[in-house]
Scaffold this active site. Structure first.
Site, PDB file in Angstrom:
ATOM      1  N   GLU A 167       0.825  -1.214   0.000  1.00  0.00           N
ATOM      2  CA  GLU A 167       0.000   0.000   0.000  1.00  0.00           C
ATOM      3  C   GLU A 167       0.866   1.274   0.000  1.00  0.00           C
ATOM      4  O   GLU A 167       1.155   1.841   1.065  1.00  0.00           O
ATOM      5  CB  GLU A 167      -0.921   0.013   1.228  1.00  0.00           C
ATOM      6  N   LYS A 222      -2.503  -1.878  -3.254  1.00  0.00           N
ATOM      7  CA  LYS A 222      -3.537  -0.987  -2.694  1.00  0.00           C
ATOM      8  C   LYS A 222      -3.016   0.431  -2.845  1.00  0.00           C
ATOM      9  O   LYS A 222      -2.006   0.798  -2.236  1.00  0.00           O
ATOM     10  CB  LYS A 222      -3.783  -1.334  -1.225  1.00  0.00           C
TER      11      LYS A 222
HETATM   12  P1  13P Z   1      -9.022   4.689   4.187  1.00  0.00           P
HETATM   13  O1  13P Z   1      -9.926   4.098   3.139  1.00  0.00           O
HETATM   14  O2  13P Z   1      -9.759   5.280   5.341  1.00  0.00           O
HETATM   15  O3  13P Z   1      -7.977   5.579   3.609  1.00  0.00           O
HETATM   16  O4  13P Z   1      -8.263   3.471   4.866  1.00  0.00           O
HETATM   17  C1  13P Z   1      -7.674   2.508   4.087  1.00  0.00           C
HETATM   18  C2  13P Z   1      -6.452   2.031   4.719  1.00  0.00           C
HETATM   19  O5  13P Z   1      -6.261   0.856   4.841  1.00  0.00           O
HETATM   20  C3  13P Z   1      -5.453   3.030   5.156  1.00  0.00           C
HETATM   21  O6  13P Z   1      -4.246   2.379   5.432  1.00  0.00           O
END
Ligand code: 13P
Length: 333
Positions: free
Chosen positions: A177, A219
């Site tokens: 991510e 992600k």
């Molecule tokens: P948000 O969709 O609130 O940004 O959270 C996703 C997430 O996993 C942040 O690390």
């Protein structure tokens, strides 16, 4: 590494028309969200809230996996059932955030590196025994006059690559991510440029370390103007820029791509995903992995009326359903 198993888990997570629900807020982040609503940040309150998220009826129609935080993967319902067993009974995959948050990147003021590689093997083993089939690691980049620096991108890519390789050794699907923050007044082109360069660095590192790309889920943040930018962008423009970036800078063989909501207005996150599914079929499965953009209404309702679990769960499922529709381009405002 068991490649077949990695592909199977990835396929289950990316099954259309579902997405992934992130409920992996750290104690600190959870505290901040609770504080604004007047809820004390105690273990009991966090447990109560997460129980309603885990037991929401029929959410499995829209959600293929939940991402937990260390505290939550070990918690029980009031009836003494583990949260993990509730989800497993519904056929929902268990995920776990395994990074241990951000620390300052030396000699790079304002930039962050994600920590958590120490002891990661042991933690992965432990989480796997608790039923985890996938994991998540978040890296953060801030757009500023001189940031993110190439050093910040390279350092985070190196750590993301090591994390991904280690997960795959345990046949756990890694979600990588890299979040380019929405903070700032930059325009959409700047976000495109930073995100593209970062993807190039990350995937070159994955390649170098022998990470099995079909067993990885990316992600990512969308390509957006900063939240204080003078010029806003329509869902169509965001969808066009995001898809152009993903097509040019992410390997086509990736297991799947999911979005974080990243502080966008809840409905914007849904409309932007919906806009990405209006054209030609895409080269990879593309869906959501939202935290706030699914949880917000449920959290607000529960904070006001903690006894009324049903209303909060209905709101949660409604948001999950809206995003499920957006993941096949069928959401209507
Ligand atoms: P948000 O969709 O609130 O940004 O959270 C996703 C997430 O996993 C942040 O690390």
């Amino acid at each position: 590494m068991d490649k077949i198993k990695l592909i199977e888990i990835t396929a289950r997570l990316m099954e259309s028309p579902k997405g992934i629900l992130a409920i992996d807020e750290s104690l600190l982040t959870c505290g901040k969200r609770f504080e604004t609503l007047g809820v004390p940040n105690t273990e009991e309150k966090r447990r109560d809230y997460r129980e309603l998220l885990v037991t929401a009826p029929d959410i499995e129609k829209y959600i293929s996996g939940y991402i937990f935080f260390d505290e939550t993967i070990k918690q029980f319902t009031k009836e003494k059932r583990t949260f993990t067993s509730i989800l497993q009974t519904k056929g929902v995959n268990i995920g776990i955030k395994v990074d241990q948050g951000l620390t300052d990147l030396s000699l790079h003021p304002g930039e962050k590196i994600t920590q958590g590689l120490d002891g990661l093997s042991e933690r992965l083993k432990e989480y796997k025994n608790m039923g985890a089939t996938f994991a998540k690691w978040r890296a953060v980049y801030t757009i500023g006059e001189n940031t993110p620096s190439e050093d910040c991108m390279r350092e985070n890519a190196r750590v993301l690559g090591k994390y991904a390789a280690l997960c795959q050794e345990f046949s756990i699907v890694p979600i990588i991510e890299p979040e380019v923050l929405i903070d700032g007044d930059h325009n959409i082109e700047k976000c495109y440029e930073v995100t593209s360069k970062n993807f190039d660095i990350i995937f070159a590192e994955m390649w170098k370390l022998g990470v099995f790309i079909p067993g990885v889920i990316l992600k990512t943040s969308m390509i957006l103007p900063g939240k204080d930018a003078a010029e806003k962008a329509s869902p169509e423009k965001i969808a066009e820029a995001t898809l152009r970036c993903l097509k040019a800078h992410v390997p086509v063989g990736i297991g799947g791509i999911v979005f974080l909501s990243g502080g966008q207005a809840d409905e914007d996150a849904t409309l932007n995903l919906n806009a990405m599914h209006q054209g030609e079929p895409l080269p990879w499965p593309l869906t959501f992995s939202y935290g706030r953009a699914i949880q917000n209404p449920a959290l607000q309702s529960w904070a006001k009326n903690p006894e009324d679990i049903n209303s909060a769960q209905e709101l949660l499922v409604q948001m999950a359903r809206n995003n499920s529709l957006a993941s096949i381009g069928e959401y209507k405002k």
